[in-house]
Write an enzyme that holds these catalytic residues in place. Structure first.
Site, PDB file in Angstrom:
ATOM      1  N   ASP A 257       9.383 -92.029 -99.540  1.00 19.76           N
ATOM      2  CA  ASP A 257      10.791 -92.382 -99.291  1.00 19.76           C
ATOM      3  C   ASP A 257      10.957 -93.875 -99.506  1.00 19.76           C
ATOM      4  OD1 ASP A 257      13.461 -92.820 -97.919  1.00 19.76           O
ATOM      5  OD2 ASP A 257      13.172 -90.718 -97.376  1.00 19.76           O
TER       6      ASP A 257
ATOM      7  N   TYR B 169      28.859 -86.114-106.364  1.00 20.28           N
ATOM      8  CA  TYR B 169      27.639 -85.556-105.753  1.00 20.28           C
ATOM      9  C   TYR B 169      27.371 -84.119-106.230  1.00 20.28           C
ATOM     10  CZ  TYR B 169      24.750 -83.818-101.840  1.00 20.28           C
ATOM     11  OH  TYR B 169      23.768 -83.238-101.073  1.00 20.28           O
TER      12      TYR B 169
ATOM     13  N   LYS C  86      24.164 -82.587-108.519  1.00 18.04           N
ATOM     14  CA  LYS C  86      23.281 -81.506-108.061  1.00 18.04           C
ATOM     15  C   LYS C  86      23.249 -80.372-109.085  1.00 18.04           C
ATOM     16  CE  LYS C  86      21.803 -82.891-103.965  1.00 18.04           C
ATOM     17  NZ  LYS C  86      20.382 -83.203-103.764  1.00 18.04           N
TER      18      LYS C  86
ATOM     19  N   LYS D 240      31.180 -88.384 -80.959  1.00 12.32           N
ATOM     20  CA  LYS D 240      32.515 -88.667 -80.413  1.00 12.32           C
ATOM     21  C   LYS D 240      32.653 -88.100 -79.001  1.00 12.32           C
ATOM     22  CE  LYS D 240      34.725 -88.867 -84.943  1.00 12.32           C
ATOM     23  NZ  LYS D 240      35.696 -88.289 -85.883  1.00 12.32           N
TER      24      LYS D 240
ATOM     25  N   ARG E 105      34.411 -73.012 -96.830  1.00  9.26           N
ATOM     26  CA  ARG E 105      33.176 -72.763 -97.601  1.00  9.26           C
ATOM     27  C   ARG E 105      32.222 -71.952 -96.740  1.00  9.26           C
ATOM     28  NH1 ARG E 105      30.671 -77.960 -99.393  1.00  9.26           N
ATOM     29  NH2 ARG E 105      31.988 -77.717-101.221  1.00  9.26           N
TER      30      ARG E 105
ATOM     31  N   ALA F 215      25.629 -76.725-101.518  1.00  9.12           N
ATOM     32  CA  ALA F 215      26.810 -75.873-101.672  1.00  9.12           C
ATOM     33  C   ALA F 215      27.948 -76.631-102.365  1.00  9.12           C
ATOM     34  CB  ALA F 215      27.262 -75.366-100.310  1.00  9.12           C
ATOM     35  N   CYS F 216      27.795 -77.948-102.505  1.00  7.02           N
ATOM     36  CA  CYS F 216      28.810 -78.738-103.217  1.00  7.02           C
ATOM     37  C   CYS F 216      28.848 -78.409-104.708  1.00  7.02           C
ATOM     38  CB  CYS F 216      28.573 -80.233-103.022  1.00  7.02           C
ATOM     39  SG  CYS F 216      28.943 -80.795-101.366  1.00  7.02           S
TER      40      CYS F 216
HETATM   41  P1  NAD Z   1      18.884 -87.881 -95.755  1.00  5.93           P
HETATM   42  O1  NAD Z   1      19.814 -88.922 -96.274  1.00  5.93           O
HETATM   43  O2  NAD Z   1      18.537 -87.906 -94.312  1.00  5.93           O
HETATM   44  O3  NAD Z   1      17.506 -87.908 -96.584  1.00  5.93           O
HETATM   45  C1  NAD Z   1      17.453 -88.303 -97.921  1.00  5.93           C
HETATM   46  C2  NAD Z   1      16.340 -89.324 -98.038  1.00  5.93           C
HETATM   47  O4  NAD Z   1      16.219 -89.725 -99.422  1.00  5.93           O
HETATM   48  C3  NAD Z   1      16.621 -90.605 -97.243  1.00  5.93           C
HETATM   49  O5  NAD Z   1      15.606 -90.831 -96.287  1.00  5.93           O
HETATM   50  C4  NAD Z   1      16.669 -91.698 -98.292  1.00  5.93           C
HETATM   51  O6  NAD Z   1      16.115 -92.930 -97.876  1.00  5.93           O
HETATM   52  C5  NAD Z   1      15.841 -91.083 -99.403  1.00  5.93           C
HETATM   53  N1  NAD Z   1      16.137 -91.748-100.664  1.00  5.93           N
HETATM   54  C6  NAD Z   1      17.362 -92.102-101.158  1.00  5.93           C
HETATM   55  N2  NAD Z   1      17.222 -92.782-102.305  1.00  5.93           N
HETATM   56  C7  NAD Z   1      15.894 -92.855-102.542  1.00  5.93           C
HETATM   57  C8  NAD Z   1      15.122 -93.455-103.576  1.00  5.93           C
HETATM   58  N3  NAD Z   1      15.731 -94.116-104.584  1.00  5.93           N
HETATM   59  N4  NAD Z   1      13.771 -93.362-103.528  1.00  5.93           N
HETATM   60  C9  NAD Z   1      13.163 -92.715-102.494  1.00  5.93           C
HETATM   61  N5  NAD Z   1      13.846 -92.131-101.484  1.00  5.93           N
HETATM   62  C10 NAD Z   1      15.190 -92.205-101.510  1.00  5.93           C
HETATM   63  O7  NAD Z   1      19.511 -86.477 -96.178  1.00  5.93           O
HETATM   64  P2  NAD Z   1      19.069 -84.995 -95.767  1.00  5.93           P
HETATM   65  O8  NAD Z   1      20.189 -84.407 -95.020  1.00  5.93           O
HETATM   66  O9  NAD Z   1      17.712 -84.969 -95.193  1.00  5.93           O
HETATM   67  O10 NAD Z   1      19.071 -84.312 -97.212  1.00  5.93           O
HETATM   68  C11 NAD Z   1      17.891 -83.972 -97.915  1.00  5.93           C
HETATM   69  C12 NAD Z   1      18.259 -83.305 -99.223  1.00  5.93           C
HETATM   70  O11 NAD Z   1      19.053 -82.145 -98.962  1.00  5.93           O
HETATM   71  C13 NAD Z   1      19.098 -84.185-100.161  1.00  5.93           C
HETATM   72  O12 NAD Z   1      18.707 -83.947-101.483  1.00  5.93           O
HETATM   73  C14 NAD Z   1      20.510 -83.689 -99.941  1.00  5.93           C
HETATM   74  O13 NAD Z   1      21.332 -83.935-101.056  1.00  5.93           O
HETATM   75  C15 NAD Z   1      20.262 -82.208 -99.708  1.00  5.93           C
HETATM   76  N6  NAD Z   1      21.348 -81.564 -98.953  1.00  5.93           N
HETATM   77  C16 NAD Z   1      21.496 -81.820 -97.616  1.00  5.93           C
HETATM   78  C17 NAD Z   1      22.520 -81.188 -96.924  1.00  5.93           C
HETATM   79  C18 NAD Z   1      22.721 -81.413 -95.442  1.00  5.93           C
HETATM   80  O14 NAD Z   1      23.587 -80.772 -94.868  1.00  5.93           O
HETATM   81  N7  NAD Z   1      21.964 -82.287 -94.782  1.00  5.93           N
HETATM   82  C19 NAD Z   1      23.412 -80.333 -97.590  1.00  5.93           C
HETATM   83  C20 NAD Z   1      23.236 -80.131 -98.945  1.00  5.93           C
HETATM   84  C21 NAD Z   1      22.187 -80.735 -99.620  1.00  5.93           C
END
Ligand code: NAD
Length: 330
Positions: A34, A148, A152, A199, A283, A118-119
């Protein structure tokens, strides 16, 4: 399995951190990658590397020796974040995803699981609060969420191209609103369940709290432990096509607030702010294929999951208040 290396990208984030814990408990050798370390507790990973996956050389180094990869790194946040950072999000996520896939190909990774969303589903199928649950094939004809969602969807296709042309065995999970403890709860990237919990935790009995939109917009919510279980099962499965990973219990945002208020034992009045971004009207996840492919679906009730999440967010709020009262010195 013994001795095989699993790399989790985004391991400093919410879902990645939980996933690392689970994989280590299951006996895998795990490397977390990360840009930042986990915020709320130390990682359980055997190795943890700080790398910027937008850079090809970092992605190559991060995936060296990997047998399996869970690709979770992304620039992401709740609706308030993704609506206002489109160029940054698409730039970052396109670079991260392309370099991660390419590094997996170069290193001969056996399985690569991409975390989609889901986006990716078209706005036209999500125009009503009592929305028909979305089946995987509904993503086409495409009209994904601007920014976004398109990034994806593009990576989902890139996974297919890498599988078909280069033989990289890819998996694609489409997450639907994952929530739980140890996620962003303040600062702009938090999503609805954590924002509502914050909140309410900061409100007094009878206070008014702000709700984005008219509160009737609907979503389904998936506890992070269920999400992690689904990820582990999907990696093991033979299903190479996108698969929904979420619950199919539809609730409105007002209902979500009501559930959290009941858990907190607080009466709150709602002030709806129609100027705030809300995303699609409704959704939900159609889990028919999820059940067929994995023989399983998420089972943690929203009541139980929110109670756990609320307790954790409330603890964070109290801790912040304590630090503020102490002048940030402790
Ligand atoms: P999060 O933001 O907590 O985790 C994402 C991590 O990616 C972060 O820790 C961030 O520092 C790291 N990151 C960003 N840019 C980076 C880079 N350039 N190099 C290395 N690391 C990098 O988000 P999350 O909720 O844990 O989501 C994880 C995955 O699931 C993502 O791909 C997100 O798009 C997908 N997702 C999450 C949800 C949700 O509801 N949380 C819904 C749909 C998709």
């Amino acid at each position: 399995m013994a001795g095989e290396l699993v790399v989790v990208t985004g391991a400093g984030g919410f879902i990645g951190h939980h996933l690392v814990r689970r994989l280590v408990a299951d006996g895998w050798r795990v490397r977390g990658v990360d840009r930042k370390a986990p915020e709320f507790e130390p990682t359980a990973a055997h190795e943890f590397e700080l790398r910027d996956l937008r850079r090809p050389e970092d992605a190559l180094a991060a995936l060296r020796g990997a047998h399996h990869v869970f690709a979770l790194a992304a620039n992401m946040g709740g609706i308030g974040w993704i609506e206002t950072h489109k160029a940054e999000i698409v730039r970052d996520n396109t670079l991260i995803d392309l370099h991660s896939l390419e590094a997996a190909r170069v290193h001969g990774v056996r399985r690569f699981l991409f975390s989609s969303s889901a986006c990716v589903y078209p706005a036209g199928r999500q125009g009503a609060t009592d929305v028909t649950p979305l089946r995987e094939e509904d993503a086409y004809p495409a009209d994904a969420e601007d920014g976004y969602g398109w990034s994806k969807l593009a990576t989902e296709r890139l996974c297919r191209h890498y599988r078909e042309d280069f033989g990289l065995d890819t998996r694609v999970a489409r997450f639907h609103n994952v929530y739980g403890p140890l996620g962003a709860w303040d600062g702009g990237r938090e999503k609805a369940p954590a924002a509502v919990a914050r909140k309410i935790a900061t409100a007094r009995d009878g206070d008014e709290i702000e709700v984005w939109g008219d509160g009737r917009q609907t979503r389904s919510f998936c506890h992070v432990a269920d999400c992690v279980e689904g990820l582990v099962r999907l990696l093991r499965s033979d299903w190479p096509h996108p698969l929904n990973l979420g619950t199919d219990r539809l609730v409105s945002v007002d209902e979500l607030v009501g559930l959290v208020a009941r858990i907190a034992g607080r009466r709150v009045r709602l002030r709806h702010d129609l100027s705030k971004p809300v995303g699609v009207r409704g959704r939900n996840s159609d889990n028919t294929r999820l059940r067929q492919v994995l023989g399983w679906e998420p089972s943690i009730s929203l009541e139980d999951g929110l109670a756990e999440t609320y307790r954790w967010v409330e603890g964070q709020v109290r801790e912040r208040d304590r630090r503020t009262a102490a002048g940030g010195s402790s």
